[in-house]
Design a protein around this motif. Structure first.
Motif, mmCIF file in Angstrom:
data_model
loop_
_atom_site.group_PDB
_atom_site.id
_atom_site.type_symbol
_atom_site.label_atom_id
_atom_site.label_comp_id
_atom_site.label_asym_id
_atom_site.label_seq_id
_atom_site.Cartn_x
_atom_site.Cartn_y
_atom_site.Cartn_z
ATOM 1 N N ALA A 76 0.837 -1.211 0.000
ATOM 2 C CA ALA A 76 0.000 0.000 0.000
ATOM 3 C C ALA A 76 0.867 1.254 0.000
ATOM 4 C CB ALA A 76 -0.938 -0.005 1.209
ATOM 5 N N ILE A 77 1.939 1.244 0.789
ATOM 6 C CA ILE A 77 2.853 2.392 0.829
ATOM 7 C C ILE A 77 3.561 2.550 -0.514
ATOM 8 C CG2 ILE A 77 4.994 3.247 1.880
ATOM 9 C CD1 ILE A 77 3.919 2.032 4.552
ATOM 10 N N ALA A 78 3.999 1.421 -1.099
ATOM 11 C CA ALA A 78 4.681 1.493 -2.391
ATOM 12 C C ALA A 78 3.753 2.016 -3.488
ATOM 13 C CB ALA A 78 5.219 0.107 -2.774
ATOM 14 N N VAL A 79 2.500 1.562 -3.488
ATOM 15 C CA VAL A 79 1.527 2.019 -4.491
ATOM 16 C C VAL A 79 1.283 3.525 -4.333
ATOM 17 C CG1 VAL A 79 -0.916 1.875 -5.152
ATOM 18 C CG2 VAL A 79 0.411 -0.211 -4.841
ATOM 19 N N VAL A 106 1.981 9.078 3.328
ATOM 20 C CA VAL A 106 2.338 7.827 4.014
ATOM 21 C C VAL A 106 2.012 7.930 5.500
ATOM 22 C CG1 VAL A 106 4.282 6.356 4.733
ATOM 23 C CG2 VAL A 106 4.041 7.015 2.331
ATOM 24 N N LEU A 107 2.324 9.081 6.110
ATOM 25 C CA LEU A 107 1.969 9.273 7.522
ATOM 26 C C LEU A 107 0.459 9.172 7.724
ATOM 27 C CD1 LEU A 107 4.407 12.141 8.562
ATOM 28 C CD2 LEU A 107 4.402 9.793 9.414
ATOM 29 N N VAL A 110 -0.561 5.399 7.247
ATOM 30 C CA VAL A 110 -0.166 4.572 8.395
ATOM 31 C C VAL A 110 -0.998 4.947 9.621
ATOM 32 C CG1 VAL A 110 1.726 4.041 9.988
ATOM 33 C CG2 VAL A 110 2.142 4.081 7.520
ATOM 34 N N SER A 111 -1.263 6.231 9.820
ATOM 35 C CA SER A 111 -2.106 6.660 10.943
ATOM 36 C C SER A 111 -3.523 6.107 10.799
ATOM 37 C CB SER A 111 -2.158 8.186 11.030
ATOM 38 O OG SER A 111 -0.887 8.692 11.328
ATOM 39 N N HIS A 112 -4.012 6.008 9.566
ATOM 40 C CA HIS A 112 -5.351 5.451 9.325
ATOM 41 C C HIS A 112 -5.367 3.945 9.610
ATOM 42 C CE1 HIS A 112 -9.203 4.606 7.440
ATOM 43 N NE2 HIS A 112 -8.583 3.679 6.716
ATOM 44 N N ILE A 113 -4.378 3.236 9.084
ATOM 45 C CA ILE A 113 -4.330 1.776 9.242
ATOM 46 C C ILE A 113 -4.047 1.395 10.691
ATOM 47 C CG2 ILE A 113 -3.051 -0.311 8.603
ATOM 48 C CD1 ILE A 113 -2.651 1.000 5.812
ATOM 49 N N LEU A 114 -3.114 2.098 11.328
ATOM 50 C CA LEU A 114 -2.724 1.792 12.707
ATOM 51 C C LEU A 114 -3.333 2.824 13.661
ATOM 52 C CD1 LEU A 114 1.024 0.964 12.058
ATOM 53 C CD2 LEU A 114 -0.856 -0.638 12.306
ATOM 54 N N ARG A 115 -4.646 2.932 13.608
ATOM 55 C CA ARG A 115 -5.343 3.878 14.477
ATOM 56 C C ARG A 115 -4.987 3.604 15.946
ATOM 57 N NH1 ARG A 115 -8.993 2.899 10.425
ATOM 58 N NH2 ARG A 115 -9.896 1.077 11.365
#
Length: 194
Positions: A76-79, A106-107, A110-115
């Motif tokens: 997801a980060i690479a895309v 990216v921040l 990641v903040s969304h995925i790792l709430r």
């Protein structure tokens, strides 16, 4: 006068590596050829075989140490980064604007995925130390060397990935290796845990 023999000296013949033959769709074949042309500046990536070998080694090692949800996070980060580079037509490595946009997005991702959790969790010292060491290794190979000399770890898959990151993102001088006896000890500990 004795005549010099041509060819390899006797007894110094290198054993050939195994060969994998695979049929691939035409678009994949063309994409590999494009990578060969794109990466042809380095000695390691001048042939189609070298590009495919590097891709297979990366895939095998990446999947050996990963869980699917972590691979999805990385992809997801690479895309996201690829999309930003496509929009700006520049690399985040070389361009300040692209780097800033990639960093912000990216921040946010990641903040969304790792709430944050609803309740705080105390992280044990040994887990914090182990995870911190991995972070230090990643920082070391991506351009901020923190260790002097050769770094020796007990995970060959991680060592290969770190070496690949160093070639692609770092300065190519962060040397990470592993030793067979350390790998054996690590596998023994993993068996004992089960």
């Amino acid at each position: 006068m004795a005549q010099k023999r041509k060819g390899r000296p006797p007894g110094k013949r290198k054993a050939r590596e195994p060969l994998i033959a695979a049929r691939v769709p035409d678009h994949v074949f063309k994409a590999v050829d494009a990578l060969v042309r794109e990466r042809g500046q380095s000695v390691l990536a001048k042939t189609r075989s070298a590009v495919v070998r590097q891709a297979l080694e990366f895939w095998v090692n990446r999947n050996a140490i990963s869980r699917v949800h972590n691979s999805r996070l990385g992809i997801a980060i690479a895309v996201l980064a690829d999309g930003v580079e496509e929009i700006t037509d520049k690399s985040w490595i070389d361009d300040a604007l692209t780097r800033q946009v990639v960093r912000e997005l990216v921040l946010e991702l990641v903040s969304h995925i790792l709430r944050p959790l609803t309740e705080p969790v105390a992280v044990p010292a040994d887990i914090k130390e182990g995870a911190g060491l991995r972070l230090a290794l990643l920082k070391h190979v991506t351009g901020t060397p923190t260790f002097a000399g050769t770094v020796i770890i007990d995970d060959p898959g991680l060592a290969m990935i770190l070496q690949g990151l160093d070639r692609n993102l770092g300065d190519g001088r962060a040397n990470v290796e592993t030793r067979p006896e350390l790998v054996a000890r690590r596998k023994q500990k993993q068996r004992e845990k089960k």
